[in-house]
Scaffold this motif. Structure first.
Motif, PDB file in Angstrom:
ATOM      1  N   ALA A 180       0.817  -1.209   0.000  1.00 53.81           N
ATOM      2  CA  ALA A 180       0.000   0.000   0.000  1.00 53.81           C
ATOM      3  C   ALA A 180       0.850   1.257   0.000  1.00 53.81           C
ATOM      4  N   MET A 181       2.012   1.214   0.651  1.00 59.35           N
ATOM      5  CA  MET A 181       2.863   2.388   0.743  1.00 59.35           C
ATOM      6  C   MET A 181       3.747   2.554  -0.493  1.00 59.35           C
ATOM      7  N   ARG A 182       4.238   1.431  -1.033  1.00 61.09           N
ATOM      8  CA  ARG A 182       5.198   1.516  -2.133  1.00 61.09           C
ATOM      9  C   ARG A 182       4.538   1.475  -3.512  1.00 61.09           C
ATOM     10  N   GLU A 183       3.443   0.714  -3.620  1.00 61.37           N
ATOM     11  CA  GLU A 183       2.770   0.590  -4.910  1.00 61.37           C
ATOM     12  C   GLU A 183       1.272   0.820  -4.720  1.00 61.37           C
ATOM     13  N   PRO A 184       0.877   2.044  -4.455  1.00 64.33           N
ATOM     14  CA  PRO A 184      -0.536   2.323  -4.167  1.00 64.33           C
ATOM     15  C   PRO A 184      -1.475   1.988  -5.315  1.00 64.33           C
ATOM     16  N   GLN A 185      -1.007   2.074  -6.543  1.00 62.94           N
ATOM     17  CA  GLN A 185      -1.864   1.747  -7.685  1.00 62.94           C
ATOM     18  C   GLN A 185      -2.216   0.265  -7.694  1.00 62.94           C
ATOM     19  N   VAL A 186      -1.244  -0.583  -7.405  1.00 59.99           N
ATOM     20  CA  VAL A 186      -1.497  -2.026  -7.340  1.00 59.99           C
ATOM     21  C   VAL A 186      -2.424  -2.340  -6.170  1.00 59.99           C
ATOM     22  N   TYR A 187      -2.194  -1.668  -5.041  1.00 62.37           N
ATOM     23  CA  TYR A 187      -3.043  -1.840  -3.864  1.00 62.37           C
ATOM     24  C   TYR A 187      -4.487  -1.488  -4.194  1.00 62.37           C
ATOM     25  N   GLU A 188      -4.697  -0.366  -4.874  1.00 60.15           N
ATOM     26  CA  GLU A 188      -6.043   0.054  -5.266  1.00 60.15           C
ATOM     27  C   GLU A 188      -6.671  -0.960  -6.213  1.00 60.15           C
ATOM     28  N   GLN A 189      -5.872  -1.491  -7.129  1.00 62.71           N
ATOM     29  CA  GLN A 189      -6.394  -2.462  -8.082  1.00 62.71           C
ATOM     30  C   GLN A 189      -6.915  -3.716  -7.373  1.00 62.71           C
ATOM     31  N   ILE A 190      -6.155  -4.205  -6.401  1.00 63.94           N
ATOM     32  CA  ILE A 190      -6.561  -5.417  -5.680  1.00 63.94           C
ATOM     33  C   ILE A 190      -7.856  -5.187  -4.911  1.00 63.94           C
ATOM     34  N   VAL A 191      -7.968  -4.029  -4.241  1.00 65.14           N
ATOM     35  CA  VAL A 191      -9.180  -3.723  -3.488  1.00 65.14           C
ATOM     36  C   VAL A 191     -10.372  -3.582  -4.431  1.00 65.14           C
ATOM     37  N   THR A 192     -10.171  -2.929  -5.579  1.00 64.97           N
ATOM     38  CA  THR A 192     -11.249  -2.765  -6.553  1.00 64.97           C
ATOM     39  C   THR A 192     -11.726  -4.106  -7.086  1.00 64.97           C
ATOM     40  N   ASP A 193     -10.804  -5.009  -7.350  1.00 68.58           N
ATOM     41  CA  ASP A 193     -11.177  -6.332  -7.850  1.00 68.58           C
ATOM     42  C   ASP A 193     -11.929  -7.151  -6.810  1.00 68.58           C
ATOM     43  N   ALA A 194     -11.712  -6.847  -5.525  1.00 71.33           N
ATOM     44  CA  ALA A 194     -12.434  -7.554  -4.459  1.00 71.33           C
ATOM     45  C   ALA A 194     -13.791  -6.925  -4.170  1.00 71.33           C
ATOM     46  N   HIS A 195     -14.107  -5.826  -4.850  1.00 68.72           N
ATOM     47  CA  HIS A 195     -15.345  -5.097  -4.567  1.00 68.72           C
ATOM     48  C   HIS A 195     -16.614  -5.936  -4.749  1.00 68.72           C
ATOM     49  N   PRO A 196     -16.748  -6.770  -5.792  1.00 69.47           N
ATOM     50  CA  PRO A 196     -17.984  -7.555  -5.927  1.00 69.47           C
ATOM     51  C   PRO A 196     -18.302  -8.396  -4.702  1.00 69.47           C
ATOM     52  N   ALA A 197     -17.297  -9.040  -4.134  1.00 68.18           N
ATOM     53  CA  ALA A 197     -17.532  -9.859  -2.938  1.00 68.18           C
ATOM     54  C   ALA A 197     -17.922  -8.984  -1.750  1.00 68.18           C
ATOM     55  N   ILE A 198     -17.227  -7.846  -1.578  1.00 68.31           N
ATOM     56  CA  ILE A 198     -17.533  -6.926  -0.479  1.00 68.31           C
ATOM     57  C   ILE A 198     -18.947  -6.378  -0.620  1.00 68.31           C
ATOM     58  N   ALA A 199     -19.305  -5.968  -1.849  1.00 71.08           N
ATOM     59  CA  ALA A 199     -20.621  -5.386  -2.092  1.00 71.08           C
ATOM     60  C   ALA A 199     -21.725  -6.409  -1.873  1.00 71.08           C
ATOM     61  N   ALA A 200     -21.490  -7.657  -2.266  1.00 67.46           N
ATOM     62  CA  ALA A 200     -22.501  -8.693  -2.084  1.00 67.46           C
ATOM     63  C   ALA A 200     -22.725  -8.987  -0.604  1.00 67.46           C
ATOM     64  N   PHE A 201     -21.635  -9.101   0.155  1.00 69.92           N
ATOM     65  CA  PHE A 201     -21.758  -9.369   1.591  1.00 69.92           C
ATOM     66  C   PHE A 201     -22.486  -8.223   2.295  1.00 69.92           C
ATOM     67  N   GLY A 202     -21.973  -7.010   2.127  1.00 69.29           N
ATOM     68  CA  GLY A 202     -22.585  -5.854   2.784  1.00 69.29           C
ATOM     69  C   GLY A 202     -23.983  -5.574   2.280  1.00 69.29           C
ATOM     70  N   GLY A 203     -24.196  -5.728   0.970  1.00 71.76           N
ATOM     71  CA  GLY A 203     -25.508  -5.465   0.394  1.00 71.76           C
ATOM     72  C   GLY A 203     -26.568  -6.392   0.943  1.00 71.76           C
ATOM     73  N   MET A 204     -26.257  -7.675   1.081  1.00 72.16           N
ATOM     74  CA  MET A 204     -27.240  -8.628   1.598  1.00 72.16           C
ATOM     75  C   MET A 204     -27.516  -8.405   3.077  1.00 72.16           C
ATOM     76  N   PHE A 205     -26.473  -8.079   3.837  1.00 70.52           N
ATOM     77  CA  PHE A 205     -26.679  -7.803   5.267  1.00 70.52           C
ATOM     78  C   PHE A 205     -27.605  -6.603   5.445  1.00 70.52           C
ATOM     79  N   LEU A 206     -27.340  -5.521   4.723  1.00 72.25           N
ATOM     80  CA  LEU A 206     -28.159  -4.322   4.834  1.00 72.25           C
ATOM     81  C   LEU A 206     -29.555  -4.551   4.264  1.00 72.25           C
ATOM     82  N   LEU A 207     -29.645  -5.348   3.197  1.00 69.73           N
ATOM     83  CA  LEU A 207     -30.955  -5.635   2.615  1.00 69.73           C
ATOM     84  C   LEU A 207     -31.853  -6.357   3.616  1.00 69.73           C
ATOM     85  N   MET A 208     -31.288  -7.286   4.387  1.00 65.89           N
ATOM     86  CA  MET A 208     -32.073  -7.997   5.387  1.00 65.89           C
ATOM     87  C   MET A 208     -32.573  -7.048   6.475  1.00 65.89           C
ATOM     88  N   ILE A 209     -31.760  -6.079   6.845  1.00 64.81           N
ATOM     89  CA  ILE A 209     -32.195  -5.087   7.832  1.00 64.81           C
ATOM     90  C   ILE A 209     -33.400  -4.314   7.301  1.00 64.81           C
TER      91      ILE A 209
END
Length: 385
Positions: free
Chosen positions: A101-130
């Motif tokens: 994250a400190m030395r190659e922030p662009q690569v760090y951002e890319q990895i987090v962005t690619d993990a977004h579908p899983a994050i969005a699905a988990f959080g989206g379903m939890f909030l949807l149930m609420i």
């Protein structure tokens, strides 16, 4: 009252901005300030919902939420969580992930962005149930009567919210997730979204179910405490504060932390639209999280949710909107300003409706008309928007 409630938030803001200006100049100062405002705007509905749960706890567990809970919210979700995503996705150790994250922030951002579908699905379903459990529940006040009354009747069907949530997840996984957005293009994330969504649903059912179970176990004790408090008032002594304690409060605390985590997903991901500097993100989002906690305490201490009857409705509609946005962002990007504006607009509209309700109720109470006039006023009072 304001200084007592927001004092720590003001202090953390001053220290955080001074720290950013000292080490990274005015650029760091400005970015941290912008991220703080972003987090507050995205999470105001979080504070309203938190207050609805927190007011059911006793003073001890409220203090736990505001101390240990804030440590989890600031350091866990705003600093550790993005690093953990990179560590798991890229199969790196925590130290290597921080170095990346400190030395190659662009690569760090890319990895987090690619993990977004899983994050969005988990959080989206939890909030949807609420949201679904709120909208299907029978309650005294209806903000949107033409919608909420029939849905509350449908809510008598066992398992309806879970069934509907699974249908939405299946639809999302077979449509939006087949061409999910990722860094530099699109990819098929159907299986990832399905698994993450089911995990979010299970998390809600387990944490929410356990807290509800232990709450029901303590209902008789709470009733006795209420009776004791009423007796104390009649005798002129100071009543004892009543609140959920023990195992019930512990699982309510867990529920609040998972809820806060789900709200944090959009803020953490959205922060990358502004910067990929890990420490700027942690400072800005952490300051915002402090204000969310302070707003929560303010709402509880002022009894705002009891005074403004539709405020909780607006917050849950904002949760429903956020859940939908998270699922949509699996395929398409939605600017964080839109997300924040929708949440603030819904809560603002519910606040206005609450003021209108209070005015109509006061007018009905002060009126001296006959039964017909009073019944007409009462019918107006019980309607929201």
């Amino acid at each position: 009252m304001v200084l007592r409630t927001f004092g720590w938030s003001f202090g953390v803001t001053a220290a955080g901005l001074a720290f950013a200006a000292y080490f990274w100049g005015w650029t760091g100062f400005a970015v941290v300030a912008i991220l703080s405002v972003l987090e507050i705007s995205l999470s105001f509905d979080n504070a309203v919902v938190n207050a609805g749960v927190l007011k059911r706890m006793n003073a001890f567990w409220q203090k736990i939420f505001l101390t240990i809970g804030i440590m989890i919210a600031v350091f866990g979700m705003r600093l550790v969580f993005p690093v953990a995503i990179v560590a798991v996705t890229a199969q790196l150790g925590p130290i290597e992930a921080v170095q990346l994250a400190m030395r190659e922030p662009q690569v760090y951002e890319q990895i987090v962005t690619d993990a977004h579908p899983a994050i969005a699905a988990f959080g989206g379903m939890f909030l949807l149930m609420i949201f679904l459990n709120f909208i299907f529940d029978e309650r005294e006040h209806h903000w949107v009567p033409w919608l909420e009354r029939p849905l509350s009747r449908l809510g008598r069907i066992d398992g309806l919210s879970v069934c509907l949530a699974l249908i939405i997840l299946l639809t999302t996984a077979t449509t939006l997730a087949t061409v999910a957005h990722q860094y530099g293009g699109h990819a098929d994330k159907s299986s990832t979204v399905m698994l993450a969504g089911i995990a979010g649903l299970i998390t809600y059912l387990v944490v929410g179910g356990l807290s509800g179970h232990f709450e029901s176990k303590l209902e008789e004790d709470e009733e006795r405490e209420h009776e004791a408090a009423e007796a104390a008032k009649r005798s002129g002594t100071q009543p004892t504060a009543v609140g959920v304690a023990g195992k019930a409060a512990f699982f309510l605390f867990l529920y609040l932390e998972v809820l806060d985590a789900s709200f944090s997903f959009d803020g953490v991901i959205g922060a990358f639209a502004i910067t990929n500097h890990i420490f700027w993100m942690a400072l800005g989002l952490g300051i915002g999280a402090m204000y969310v906690r302070s707003i929560t305490v303010y709402l509880v201490r002022q009894g705002t949710l009891d005074e403004y009857v539709y405020l909780e409705h607006g917050a849950h509609y904002a949760i429903g909107a956020l859940a939908s946005i998270l699922l949509i962002t699996i395929r398409w990007e939605i600017h964080e300003v839109i997300t924040g504006f929708i949440g603030v607009a819904l809560i603002g509209l519910s606040f206005y409706s609450s003021l209108r309700y209070n005015r109509l109720r006061a007018a009905a109470d002060d009126g001296d008309g006959g039964d017909g006039g009073n019944s007409t006023k009462q019918s107006k009072v019980t309607s929201g928007v």
